[in-house]
Design an enzyme around this catalytic site. Structure first.
Site, short mmCIF file in Angstrom:
data_model
loop_
_atom_site.label_atom_id
_atom_site.label_comp_id
_atom_site.label_asym_id
_atom_site.label_seq_id
_atom_site.Cartn_x
_atom_site.Cartn_y
_atom_site.Cartn_z
N ASP A 195 0.83 -1.20 0.00
CA ASP A 195 0.00 0.00 0.00
C ASP A 195 0.86 1.25 0.00
O ASP A 195 0.55 2.25 -0.64
CB ASP A 195 -0.91 0.01 1.24
CG ASP A 195 -2.01 -1.03 1.11
OD1 ASP A 195 -2.05 -1.71 0.06
OD2 ASP A 195 -2.82 -1.15 2.05
N ALA A 196 1.99 1.18 0.72
CA ALA A 196 2.86 2.35 0.84
C ALA A 196 3.45 2.71 -0.52
O ALA A 196 3.48 3.87 -0.91
CB ALA A 196 3.98 2.07 1.85
N ASP A 204 0.78 4.28 -2.61
CA ASP A 204 0.56 5.68 -2.20
C ASP A 204 1.66 6.59 -2.76
O ASP A 204 1.41 7.73 -3.14
CB ASP A 204 0.53 5.79 -0.68
CG ASP A 204 -0.77 5.21 -0.12
OD1 ASP A 204 -1.71 5.02 -0.92
OD2 ASP A 204 -0.82 4.93 1.09
N SER A 254 -35.75 -8.44 -11.05
CA SER A 254 -35.35 -9.06 -9.79
C SER A 254 -35.43 -10.58 -9.94
O SER A 254 -35.95 -11.08 -10.92
CB SER A 254 -36.26 -8.57 -8.67
OG SER A 254 -37.60 -8.66 -9.08
N LEU A 255 -34.90 -11.28 -8.96
CA LEU A 255 -34.87 -12.74 -9.03
C LEU A 255 -35.93 -13.34 -8.13
O LEU A 255 -36.28 -12.77 -7.10
CB LEU A 255 -33.51 -13.25 -8.55
CG LEU A 255 -32.29 -12.92 -9.39
CD1 LEU A 255 -31.04 -13.52 -8.78
CD2 LEU A 255 -32.47 -13.41 -10.81
N LYS A 315 -24.82 -14.08 -3.41
CA LYS A 315 -25.75 -13.00 -3.66
C LYS A 315 -25.36 -11.85 -2.75
O LYS A 315 -25.55 -11.92 -1.52
CB LYS A 315 -27.18 -13.45 -3.35
CG LYS A 315 -28.20 -12.38 -3.67
CD LYS A 315 -29.61 -12.90 -3.54
CE LYS A 315 -30.61 -11.90 -4.09
NZ LYS A 315 -30.50 -10.57 -3.48
N CYS A 367 -63.90 -0.22 20.03
CA CYS A 367 -62.76 0.32 19.27
C CYS A 367 -61.92 1.25 20.15
O CYS A 367 -62.46 2.16 20.77
CB CYS A 367 -63.28 1.09 18.05
SG CYS A 367 -62.00 1.99 17.18
N CYS A 417 -63.90 -2.58 13.72
CA CYS A 417 -64.59 -1.49 14.37
C CYS A 417 -65.80 -1.16 13.51
O CYS A 417 -65.69 -1.00 12.29
CB CYS A 417 -63.67 -0.28 14.47
SG CYS A 417 -64.52 1.30 14.61
#
Length: 674
Positions: free
Chosen positions: A35-36, A39, A84-85, A117, A410, A428
């Site tokens: 990473d250095a 960078d 969608s699945l 997924k 109610c 109600c």
DNA sequence: GATCCTCGAGTTCT
DNA sequence: CTCGAGGATC
């Protein structure tokens, strides 16, 4: 001033090197430098670009910091819908899926591509001549939002595709998500700056993607994985889904490394189990696995049912469960007066959110589970959405646990509670006397699929009804700005917005208006059917039960509800008031009644795909002349209309000797030439 | 009369 | 999403 050649070459070299490292890091998941070191290269390029501003290129890796806020997201229509699945929750359902696929393809053994997924957000990326030009959210599957600036900040999304000859046009489907470790550090930062923490990585990613200010997105460390192709132009279409994903990887797009080609149900179940074991160790959250028929030709043959492909299925992991305590059982009053017991729970974190309420549906259901106040219960999110009390932990029941009893009156208006002998719900009896029912009726009236009055939400309706400012839907159209002035938390600006939305809603359709009335047993589909059948509100209002029963899918019960609604003088009055206020829609001729059309009483069955007309169009044409369209072939069927890839229905028609029409034949019949 | 399918209604949380 | 009810079919 021209940039010295040496500097130009240096910048190119750095960019190429950084892109190569990004590829190794994000796509191959095998970084070749520390990473250095990375960078260091990055800083060097930044410095170079800083010293020579004319070097700056929007596709440079340094340009992924986000830009200034946009006013809003533009809508994007997907060239092919992002569907969608269907879900499977058990081995049996997976077996049924595999069986259906085998039967349709007429093979013994199917090759599948299996992959995790992701629990993230589906998006679509468009590349033209190898350049990233647009990214959009899934939205409702047909249209989404343009989030290109935000996606440009996602480092694993290449701004340029690898390779010498990228396709002219490529639409990539995939998922944006957040790694667990990035989510943890984000929440740590949120805590440190006293801001709200996110409930789960998915929400954090969703929030990040929907930022109007892409600089905020850039700070969220989002990731991307590709799993499919929407559109390809100017390149060969791969033969299989796995080949397509391999190709995407070669183009520099990150593809999930857990993907495997497997065979038959055994292969699917082994993969499922393996991923279940690996789940906790992954960088990202998954909520199941996905199986896709690998051959793209086979995918095409299988096609789609309504909104989901027949060639793929999501096999979900069992919903996470948690223990909590029932603090109280309260009763809610719905639009139809239905009394619903709801458990108030001690807050518990389950399936990514904190749950505090769970419906207990009705008295019988509650009795079956025997939930009592004070009980310790197991809770889960059914289908990962709606909280549900799975069971009571009987061993932990305190002695004082109180059994629930449905009130006799109610809780909102004090009217008698009635439960009809063969119904599951208690209601109600107060009707519109009951403030709860009035509120729900107004919310229904204003809802998106009805009159679509934006901004007229629960809080506002509560206040308006409690102050008696609004008694009926018609009152909404007679309100002025002044009516809002005294309400709490209502600035003039938002009051104006609501008034504007109310004004806009005056221009509507007959179907929406009928649905908005909230007639018992009349939902969206029935309202559409009524609008089509009668064409005008007056004709509908004058129809007696006999006439109403002529409408498809309307039987004695629904016919009675409708007739009863319009027989009520109060209802007719409210409708008149709304019309007087300018609520209007386009009316049309009544559709030919079943007993009058040329095809009166004839039953049709549709199968396969016709060359020009869609299923719905055909249905409409047949029904316009009094014919009926049924789902399956029987002795009562008069005609079968068959198109390409007609299936078992065609075989059955031939077996029973029922006349079969193609599109041309149907059109002739409709014109009366036969 | 049984059975399948579709529609309606109610619900949670962000 | 889930349940229950209504409608259509056999």
């Amino acid at each position: 001033m021209a940039v010295p050649k040496a500097v130009l070459a240096e910048a190119h070299k750095l960019r190429a090197e950084i892109e190569r490292h990004n590829y190794h890091y994000y796509v191959l998941d095998q970084p070749v430098v520390s990473d250095a070191e990375f960078d260091r290269l990055f800083c060097k390029l930044q410095q170079l670009e800083h010293e020579h501003p004319e070097l700056v290129d929007p596709e440079s890796p340094t340009q992924r910091v986000g830009g200034s806020p946009q006013p809003e997201f533009r809508q994007v229509t997907h060239r092919t819908p992002m569907l969608s699945l269907n879900n499977a929750f058990s081995e049996e359902e997976v077996m049924a899926f595999d069986r259906r696929v085998r039967e349709r393809l007429e093979v013994d053994r199917v090759e599948y591509l299996a992959e995790p997924k992701f629990d993230g957000l589906a998006i679509s990326l468009t590349y033209e001549q190898g350049r990233f030009i647009r990214g959009a959210t899934r939205g409702d599957g047909y249209t989404g939002e343009d989030v290109t600036p935000n996606l440009r900040t996602v480092r694993s999304i290449p701004l340029r595709l690898r390779g010498k000859a990228p396709p002219g046009l490529l639409e990539v489907r995939g998922e944006v998500l957040m790694y667990r470790r990035d989510f943890d550090s984000l929440n740590q930062r949120q805590r440190a700056s006293d801001e709200k923490e996110f409930a789960n990585p998915r929400n954090a990613a969703a929030g990040g993607l929907r930022q109007l200010d892409s600089r905020i997105t850039a700070a969220r460390a989002l990731r991307f994985f590709a799993y499919g192709v929407g559109v390809i132009e100017g390149a060969a279409v791969p033969a299989s889904h796995s080949a397509a994903e391999d190709w995407l990887q070669d183009l520099g797009l990150p593809v999930c490394q857990e993907r495997r080609v497997v065979h038959a149900v055994q292969g699917l179940m082994r993969f499922y189990q393996r991923m279940g074991e690996r789940r906790a160790g992954l960088h990202y959250e998954i909520d199941g696995v996905v199986y896709k028929v690998n051959s793209l030709a086979a995918q095409q043959r299988l096609g789609y049912v309504s909104r989901a492909p027949r060639f793929a299925i999501a096999h979900k992991f069992p919903a996470e469960e948690a223990n909590t305590e029932v603090l109280a059982i309260e009763v809610q009053v719905g639009r139809t007066g239905a009394l619903t017991p709801v458990a108030r729970l001690a807050p518990v974190f389950v399936g990514g959110v904190t749950v505090t309420n769970a419906t207990l549906h009705n008295e019988d259901e509650l009795q079956r589970k025997d939930v009592r106040v004070g009980d310790s219960v197991i809770v889960r999110r059914a289908g990962d959405v709606i909280p549900e009390v799975v069971a009571v932990v009987r061993d932990k029941r305190p002695k004082h646990a109180i059994a629930f009893k449905m009130p006799m009156t109610c809780p909102v208006c004090g009217s008698a509670v009635v439960r009809l002998p063969d119904e599951a719900v208690a209601r109600c009896s107060g009707g519109l006397i009951c403030a709860a029912q009035r509120k729900q009726a107004l919310l229904h009236f204003a809802s998106r699929r009805a009159m679509d009055i934006e901004g007229l939400g629960e809080k506002l309706v509560d206040q308006l009804v409690d102050r008696d400012a609004v008694k009926t839907a018609a009152d909404l159209y007679r309100m002025g700005l002044a009516a809002f002035a005294e309400l709490e938390r209502m600035a003039e600006k938002s009051a104006q917005n609501v008034l504007q939305a109310i004004e806009r809603s005056k221009n509507t359709t007959l179907a929406r208006f009928i649905f908005a009335l909230g007639i018992r047993n009349v939902g969206e589909a029935t309202a559409k059917e009524l609008a089509r059948h009668f064409g005008s509100l007056d004709r509908l209002m004058q129809a007696d039960e006999e006439a109403l029963r002529q409408v498809p899918d309307i039987g004695p019960v629904v016919a009675f509800s409708i007739a009863q609604f319009f027989a009520e003088a109060h209802n007719r009055e409210v409708i008149e008031q709304m019309r007087a206020c300018g609520v209007h829609w386009e009316e049309s001729e009544p559709r030919v009644a079943a007993s009058l059309g040329r095809l009166a009483g004839k039953a049709f069955v549709l199968t396969g795909t016709l060359p020009k007309l869609s299923r719905d169009e055909v249905k409409e044409l047949i029904e316009a002349q009094g014919g009926k369209v049924a789902g399956s072939v029987s002795r009562k069927t008069d005609y079968v209309v068959a198109g390409a890839e007609a299936g078992a229905k065609l075989a059955k028609a031939e077996e029973l000797g029922i006349p079969v029409l193609d599109e041309a034949g149907l059109l002739e019949l409709l014109k009366g030439k036969r």
